[in-house]
Design a protein around this motif. Structure first.
Motif, PDB file in Angstrom:
ATOM      1  N   ASP A   1       0.823  -1.208   0.000  1.00 21.53           N
ATOM      2  CA  ASP A   1       0.000   0.000   0.000  1.00 21.53           C
ATOM      3  C   ASP A   1       0.860   1.262   0.000  1.00 21.53           C
ATOM      4  O   ASP A   1       0.538   2.254  -0.661  1.00 21.53           O
ATOM      5  N   SER A   2       1.963   1.240   0.746  1.00 19.69           N
ATOM      6  CA  SER A   2       2.796   2.435   0.893  1.00 19.69           C
ATOM      7  C   SER A   2       3.527   2.812  -0.393  1.00 19.69           C
ATOM      8  O   SER A   2       3.995   3.942  -0.530  1.00 19.69           O
ATOM      9  N   ARG A   3       3.625   1.876  -1.349  1.00 13.52           N
ATOM     10  CA  ARG A   3       4.296   2.199  -2.603  1.00 13.52           C
ATOM     11  C   ARG A   3       3.401   1.946  -3.821  1.00 13.52           C
ATOM     12  O   ARG A   3       3.883   1.842  -4.954  1.00 13.52           O
TER      13      ARG A   3
ATOM     14  N   GLU B   1       1.002   2.610  -6.892  1.00 12.23           N
ATOM     15  CA  GLU B   1       0.754   3.695  -7.846  1.00 12.23           C
ATOM     16  C   GLU B   1      -0.719   4.088  -7.846  1.00 12.23           C
ATOM     17  O   GLU B   1      -1.066   5.238  -8.101  1.00 12.23           O
TER      18      GLU B   1
ATOM     19  N   ASP C   1      -4.433   3.205  -5.537  1.00 10.42           N
ATOM     20  CA  ASP C   1      -4.959   2.591  -4.308  1.00 10.42           C
ATOM     21  C   ASP C   1      -6.472   2.721  -4.300  1.00 10.42           C
ATOM     22  O   ASP C   1      -7.006   3.826  -4.440  1.00 10.42           O
TER      23      ASP C   1
ATOM     24  N   THR D   1      -7.653   6.366  -5.791  1.00 14.78           N
ATOM     25  CA  THR D   1      -6.723   7.475  -5.974  1.00 14.78           C
ATOM     26  C   THR D   1      -5.498   7.025  -6.755  1.00 14.78           C
ATOM     27  O   THR D   1      -4.928   5.971  -6.473  1.00 14.78           O
TER      28      THR D   1
ATOM     29  N   GLU E   1      -2.042   7.440  -6.828  1.00 15.51           N
ATOM     30  CA  GLU E   1      -0.973   7.958  -5.988  1.00 15.51           C
ATOM     31  C   GLU E   1       0.277   8.279  -6.806  1.00 15.51           C
ATOM     32  O   GLU E   1       0.961   9.263  -6.546  1.00 15.51           O
ATOM     33  N   GLY E   2       0.586   7.414  -7.795  1.00 19.00           N
ATOM     34  CA  GLY E   2       1.816   7.591  -8.548  1.00 19.00           C
ATOM     35  C   GLY E   2       1.599   7.885 -10.012  1.00 19.00           C
ATOM     36  O   GLY E   2       2.334   8.650 -10.628  1.00 19.00           O
TER      37      GLY E   2
END
Length: 235
Positions: free
Chosen positions: A178-180, A182, A184, A201, A203-204
């Protein structure tokens, strides 16, 4: 192969222990991998003031993380819930209201307390899935006494995370994934396979229609498995 050896479409090991607390109207301890959330339902014979006299009930959620639930201590929220906590609480209440006929509930309020004992990703989805079991157990007591009709329970509710990690669509992300991620997503569904909520979302990097479709297929598969577990536990 993923960090914990799972395939991309595989849930973490999930267990739900019903009736974990003797003091709650209904309770369940849910473990999803290393994530553990204690869910407790309390029924009150009143509703919020803005609902008084309307003949309908209410379901609301509370959410908190124990200080030692994370690798780095999470301070207690003594000055009130943070923005994230408030957002998760609203999510839990909103989703679990979909499980209940509020008119059949009458002027009662069910409070679902979700306390994170250990966090390794997916705490909000675990809170919803475990919270549903606690909710049903609490309402069954009123059904058995004849205080409310069994039709107060409308549908099962379960939630799961999906995401894009290193270009791969994954089901049920642990914290390291989850922390990395792209992308979520958190997806909540009912027993008829309908969506209650989708939170997504980039994220990346932005995601395509094809990737979105893959996420929803994984989420449908995951929630179906979780609902089957809920049924076994509640039987």
């Amino acid at each position: 192969m993923r960090i914990d050896g799972r395939s991309n479409d595989e849930l973490r090991p999930v267990t739900i222990t019903p009736g974990y607390l003797d003091t709650a109207d209904g309770s369940a301890l849910i473990a999803c991998g290393k994530t553990r959330v204690l869910c407790a339902a309390t029924i009150e014979a009143s509703v919020p003031p803005w609902l008084a006299g309307q003949g309908r009930g209410w379901v609301t959620g509370e959410y908190a993380m124990l200080p030692s639930s994370t690798l780095t201590r999470t301070p207690r929220e003594t000055r009130g819930p943070s923005g994230r906590t408030q957002e998760v609480q609203r999510l839990v209440g909103r989703c679990l209201r979909a499980a209940v006929d509020l008119t059949a509930l009458g002027e009662r309020m069910v409070i679902i307390d979700c306390d994170v004992l250990q966090a390794d990703g997916g705490t909000r989805t675990a809170a919803i899935t475990g919270g549903y079991v606690a909710l049903v157990l609490a309402l069954r007591k009123l059904i058995q006494t004849g205080a409310i009709d069994a039709r107060v329970l409308r549908s099962a509710v379960a939630a799961v995370s999906v995401g894009l990690v290193n270009g791969e669509a994954l089901l049920d992300l642990c914290y390291q994934e989850d922390s990395r991620a792209e992308v979520d997503f958190n997806v909540v569904m009912d027993g008829s396979g309908r969506y209650i909520e989708i939170q997504g979302t980039a994220e990346g990097q932005p995601f395509s229609d094809a990737e979105l479709a893959r996420f929803l297929v994984l989420a449908r598969q995951g929630t179906a498995h979780l609902m089957a577990l809920q049924r076994r536990v509640l039987e």
